[in-house]
Scaffold this active site. Structure first.
Site, PDB file in Angstrom:
ATOM      1  N   SER A  46     -53.438  42.154  36.690  1.00 24.05           N
ATOM      2  CA  SER A  46     -53.141  42.696  35.369  1.00 24.05           C
ATOM      3  C   SER A  46     -54.348  43.513  34.941  1.00 24.05           C
ATOM      4  CB  SER A  46     -52.831  41.575  34.373  1.00 24.05           C
ATOM      5  OG  SER A  46     -53.875  40.617  34.325  1.00 24.05           O
ATOM      6  N   GLU A  73     -56.527  45.389  31.555  1.00 26.85           N
ATOM      7  CA  GLU A  73     -56.768  45.457  30.118  1.00 26.85           C
ATOM      8  C   GLU A  73     -57.252  46.852  29.733  1.00 26.85           C
ATOM      9  OE1 GLU A  73     -58.867  42.229  27.856  1.00 26.85           O
ATOM     10  OE2 GLU A  73     -60.296  43.860  27.446  1.00 26.85           O
ATOM     11  N   TYR A 108     -57.667  44.417  20.615  1.00 26.52           N
ATOM     12  CA  TYR A 108     -57.589  44.416  19.149  1.00 26.52           C
ATOM     13  C   TYR A 108     -59.016  44.423  18.641  1.00 26.52           C
ATOM     14  CZ  TYR A 108     -54.627  42.881  15.146  1.00 26.52           C
ATOM     15  OH  TYR A 108     -53.886  42.767  13.995  1.00 26.52           O
ATOM     16  N   HIS A 156     -52.927  42.214  22.273  1.00 28.61           N
ATOM     17  CA  HIS A 156     -53.934  41.290  21.749  1.00 28.61           C
ATOM     18  C   HIS A 156     -53.682  41.078  20.259  1.00 28.61           C
ATOM     19  CE1 HIS A 156     -57.286  41.458  24.983  1.00 28.61           C
ATOM     20  NE2 HIS A 156     -56.123  41.748  25.529  1.00 28.61           N
ATOM     21  N   ARG A 214     -59.088  34.151  18.770  1.00 27.08           N
ATOM     22  CA  ARG A 214     -59.625  33.931  17.440  1.00 27.08           C
ATOM     23  C   ARG A 214     -60.080  35.246  16.837  1.00 27.08           C
ATOM     24  NH1 ARG A 214     -65.483  31.606  16.374  1.00 27.08           N
ATOM     25  NH2 ARG A 214     -65.828  33.851  16.587  1.00 27.08           N
ATOM     26  N   ASP A 221     -63.347  38.374  16.470  1.00 29.86           N
ATOM     27  CA  ASP A 221     -64.666  38.474  15.844  1.00 29.86           C
ATOM     28  C   ASP A 221     -64.525  39.014  14.435  1.00 29.86           C
ATOM     29  OD1 ASP A 221     -66.184  37.650  18.126  1.00 29.86           O
ATOM     30  OD2 ASP A 221     -65.731  39.607  19.025  1.00 29.86           O
ATOM     31  N   TYR A 269     -63.758  30.392  29.062  1.00 33.21           N
ATOM     32  CA  TYR A 269     -65.165  30.800  29.198  1.00 33.21           C
ATOM     33  C   TYR A 269     -65.875  29.988  30.280  1.00 33.21           C
ATOM     34  CZ  TYR A 269     -64.110  33.209  24.900  1.00 33.21           C
ATOM     35  OH  TYR A 269     -63.528  34.042  23.969  1.00 33.21           O
ATOM     36  N   HIS A 329     -68.153  29.393  25.601  1.00 34.93           N
ATOM     37  CA  HIS A 329     -68.245  30.343  24.500  1.00 34.93           C
ATOM     38  C   HIS A 329     -69.621  30.210  23.844  1.00 34.93           C
ATOM     39  CE1 HIS A 329     -67.442  32.239  20.607  1.00 34.93           C
ATOM     40  NE2 HIS A 329     -66.385  32.804  21.165  1.00 34.93           N
ATOM     41  N   ASP A 361     -66.239  23.013  24.521  1.00 34.25           N
ATOM     42  CA  ASP A 361     -65.548  24.235  24.897  1.00 34.25           C
ATOM     43  C   ASP A 361     -64.219  23.914  25.575  1.00 34.25           C
ATOM     44  OD1 ASP A 361     -66.185  27.198  24.849  1.00 34.25           O
ATOM     45  OD2 ASP A 361     -65.563  26.968  26.932  1.00 34.25           O
ATOM     46  N   LYS A 403     -55.577  24.817  22.834  1.00 30.24           N
ATOM     47  CA  LYS A 403     -54.772  26.041  22.957  1.00 30.24           C
ATOM     48  C   LYS A 403     -53.608  25.825  23.922  1.00 30.24           C
ATOM     49  CE  LYS A 403     -58.486  28.680  23.744  1.00 30.24           C
ATOM     50  NZ  LYS A 403     -59.391  29.863  23.897  1.00 30.24           N
ATOM     51  N   GLN A 414     -63.388  34.990  30.420  1.00 30.24           N
ATOM     52  CA  GLN A 414     -64.417  35.986  30.168  1.00 30.24           C
ATOM     53  C   GLN A 414     -64.932  36.465  31.522  1.00 30.24           C
ATOM     54  OE1 GLN A 414     -65.990  38.474  28.798  1.00 30.24           O
ATOM     55  NE2 GLN A 414     -66.415  37.301  26.939  1.00 30.24           N
ATOM     56  N   PHE A 420     -73.046  44.152  27.145  1.00 26.17           N
ATOM     57  CA  PHE A 420     -71.838  43.369  26.892  1.00 26.17           C
ATOM     58  C   PHE A 420     -72.087  41.895  27.201  1.00 26.17           C
ATOM     59  CE2 PHE A 420     -68.687  47.068  27.841  1.00 26.17           C
ATOM     60  CZ  PHE A 420     -68.957  47.624  26.602  1.00 26.17           C
ATOM     61  N   HIS A 449     -57.366  39.533  36.615  1.00 25.87           N
ATOM     62  CA  HIS A 449     -57.223  40.349  35.414  1.00 25.87           C
ATOM     63  C   HIS A 449     -58.432  41.281  35.346  1.00 25.87           C
ATOM     64  CE1 HIS A 449     -55.836  41.318  31.351  1.00 25.87           C
ATOM     65  NE2 HIS A 449     -57.081  41.206  30.927  1.00 25.87           N
TER      66      HIS A 449
END
Length: 299
Positions: free
Chosen positions: A16, A18, A50, A78, A108, A110, A149, A153, A162, A169, A180, A220, A270
């Protein structure tokens, strides 16, 4: 001594991609060139990000809606719960459903101030990603992906906390967890073992970030708590003004990473494309994926 032929790659890999919504016409042309380049690889889905604080809500919706209208791809939008009430978020979900979207990446998100700012849930909004997942499932029959993560996270106090978040979820209905990005596969293998040991039953998909610009990627990584091995700095050293060689080195780095993951049982990948197709396309080629073009039925 002769080099042995590598074992053939399994035919059941899936990928996939992004993308992020463009800010201007030039970026929009780059985005759609990348989508057209990668579409023949028949990805499982393509996701559209998003912005912080929901800042790209309209542009995200427009890109996703165009993918539905003009391509055979399955888009995943997203969606975050930052800066919006439950009713506002639910309305966005309903609009996606009306546009033909059946897959949402629930995050969630930012704050509008960006990564590093203090997160505070909206007083009338979804308080956690798990709440958002449950809300999406109530609105419609959506496939829902969430984040994971391998190096935890940045805001989680420890690995166990975590994993508690991931488990919540999944319990709320998440179908898939996309990690990530990471650059040492040992982080992913260790995380995969921990998820399994906790009994968390979810498809765990590694997120792969091809390195087209090492300085940018290092920035990043610092923002999201991902480590960058010293050997990567050594490989890209001295190539800031040599884009051709840098591209070749980058292709070798991502090929090495995904082939090792494939050899260790990973079947789904991904790719964080940054709206650039070349390195992700090359990585897919290394996995044995080949383009499939639509043919005229009358031919």
């Amino acid at each position: 001594m002769t080099q042995q032929d590598p074992k053939p790659l399994a035919p059941d890999f899936s990928v996939s991609f992004e993308f992020f919504p463009p800010k201007n016409e030039a970026m929009e042309r780059t985005l759609w060139r990348s989508i057209e380049r990668l579409a023949p690889l028949q990805p499982k889905f393509v996701s559209v990000t998003y912005g912080a604080g929901g800042s790209t809500r309209e542009r995200t919706h427009n890109v996703v809606a165009r993918i539905v209208r003009e391509t055979p791809l399955r888009p995943a939008a997203h969606l975050t719960c930052v800066g919006a009430s439950c009713d506002e978020v639910d309305e966005v979900v309903r609009l996606y459903h009306e546009a033909g979207v059946r897959h949402i990446v629930a995050l969630r998100g930012d704050p509008a101030e960006g990564v590093g700012a203090c997160y505070a849930p909206h007083a009338q909004g979804y308080q956690t990603t798990a709440d958002l997942v449950a809300g999406i499932k109530r609105v419609g029959d959506f496939e829902v992906s969430v984040s994971a993560y391998p190096e935890k996270h940045p805001e989680s106090p420890d690995v166990d906390a975590d994993l508690d978040v991931l488990e919540a979820k999944v319990d709320a209905g998440a179908d898939r967890a996309i990690t990530q990005f990471f650059f040492s596969n040992e982080h992913f293998y260790r995380y995969r073992d921990r998820v399994a040991a906790r009994g968390i039953d979810v498809d765990l998909v590694p997120g792969i970030l091809p390195i087209s610009n090492f300085a940018q990627v290092k920035k990043f990584a610092g923002m999201c708590g991902a480590s960058v091995p010293d050997f990567l700095g050594e490989r890209f050293e001295g190539l800031d003004e040599d884009p051709e060689t840098r591209q070749l080195v980058a292709a070798g780095v991502v090929a090495e990473q995904i082939l090792d993951l494939a050899a260790n049982g990973v079947k789904e990948f991904h790719f964080y494309t940054l709206n650039k197709a070349e390195l992700s396309y090359a990585a897919c080629h290394m996995l044995g994926l080949r383009p499939h073009f639509a043919t005229d039925a009358a031919a």
